[in-house]
Design a protein around this motif. Structure first.
Motif, PDB file in Angstrom:
ATOM      1  N   ARG A  14      50.050 -32.860 -15.414  1.00 28.25           N
ATOM      2  CA  ARG A  14      50.147 -32.308 -14.057  1.00 28.25           C
ATOM      3  C   ARG A  14      48.807 -32.505 -13.364  1.00 28.25           C
ATOM      4  O   ARG A  14      47.765 -32.388 -13.976  1.00 28.25           O
ATOM      5  N   SER A  15      48.871 -32.814 -12.085  1.00 24.90           N
ATOM      6  CA  SER A  15      47.637 -33.036 -11.335  1.00 24.90           C
ATOM      7  C   SER A  15      47.607 -32.113 -10.121  1.00 24.90           C
ATOM      8  O   SER A  15      48.573 -31.417  -9.811  1.00 24.90           O
ATOM      9  N   SER A  16      46.489 -32.143  -9.437  1.00 31.66           N
ATOM     10  CA  SER A  16      46.341 -31.321  -8.239  1.00 31.66           C
ATOM     11  C   SER A  16      46.708 -32.096  -6.974  1.00 31.66           C
ATOM     12  O   SER A  16      46.460 -31.625  -5.869  1.00 31.66           O
ATOM     13  N   LEU A  17      47.295 -33.277  -7.134  1.00 35.45           N
ATOM     14  CA  LEU A  17      47.707 -34.054  -5.971  1.00 35.45           C
ATOM     15  C   LEU A  17      48.786 -33.308  -5.206  1.00 35.45           C
ATOM     16  O   LEU A  17      49.681 -32.706  -5.791  1.00 35.45           O
ATOM     17  N   ILE A  18      48.686 -33.360  -3.901  1.00 33.59           N
ATOM     18  CA  ILE A  18      49.685 -32.719  -3.048  1.00 33.59           C
ATOM     19  C   ILE A  18      50.544 -33.826  -2.445  1.00 33.59           C
ATOM     20  O   ILE A  18      50.042 -34.713  -1.771  1.00 33.59           O
ATOM     21  N   TYR A  19      51.832 -33.770  -2.728  1.00 30.85           N
ATOM     22  CA  TYR A  19      52.758 -34.797  -2.278  1.00 30.85           C
ATOM     23  C   TYR A  19      53.463 -34.349  -1.016  1.00 30.85           C
ATOM     24  O   TYR A  19      53.648 -33.156  -0.821  1.00 30.85           O
ATOM     25  N   PRO A  20      53.893 -35.245  -0.170  1.00 37.55           N
ATOM     26  CA  PRO A  20      53.779 -36.695  -0.292  1.00 37.55           C
ATOM     27  C   PRO A  20      52.391 -37.190   0.102  1.00 37.55           C
ATOM     28  O   PRO A  20      51.726 -36.594   0.945  1.00 37.55           O
ATOM     29  N   LEU A  21      51.974 -38.261  -0.522  1.00 40.17           N
ATOM     30  CA  LEU A  21      50.688 -38.884  -0.229  1.00 40.17           C
ATOM     31  C   LEU A  21      50.877 -40.015   0.771  1.00 40.17           C
ATOM     32  O   LEU A  21      51.888 -40.707   0.741  1.00 40.17           O
TER      33      LEU A  21
END
Length: 121
Positions: A14-21
């Motif tokens: 799991r990452s801290s990326l916020i989707y959508p990119l």
């Protein structure tokens, strides 16, 4: 396990990326994760050097969509390189006037560029 040996494994991260990119952010994130994966692959024992990364997100927000966006932009630009010269030739023959044909095609180009710019901005 097959015959008492591990043949396949999956690790979820799991990452801290916020989707959508956005496309540029997706490429940057993909490159970071790919570099991480390549470093693990280089240090892995021989049986695990086929390590690869992918996403399990819905196709509208993951690496799949990043590739679709790239293809859409490539095809859009190809379409422009095809349609504007053809339109110019057609207008030259239709009007019999190169100046009017160039002005008409230039107008269309500026309208399209303005619309794309407004959509992007």
């Amino acid at each position: 396990a097959v015959e008492g040996r591990l043949k396949w494994a999956r690790m979820e991260v799991r990452s801290s990326l916020i989707y959508p990119l956005g496309n540029a952010d997706a490429h940057a994130a993909f490159d970071v994760i790919e570099d991480f994966t390549e470093a693990r692959r280089a240090d892995a024992p021989p049986g695990m050097q086929t390590l690869f990364q992918t996403d399990t997100l819905p196709s509208s927000v993951g690496w799949t969509w990043m590739n679709v966006e790239d293809a859409l932009v490539r095809n859009l630009l190809f379409g422009f390189t095809l349609c504007f010269p053809v339109a110019l030739v057609v207008l030259i023959f239709a009007t019999g006037n190169i100046v009017i044909a160039v002005i008409a095609v230039s107008t269309i180009i500026f309208i399209v560029a303005g619309g794309l710019g407004a959509a992007r901005g």
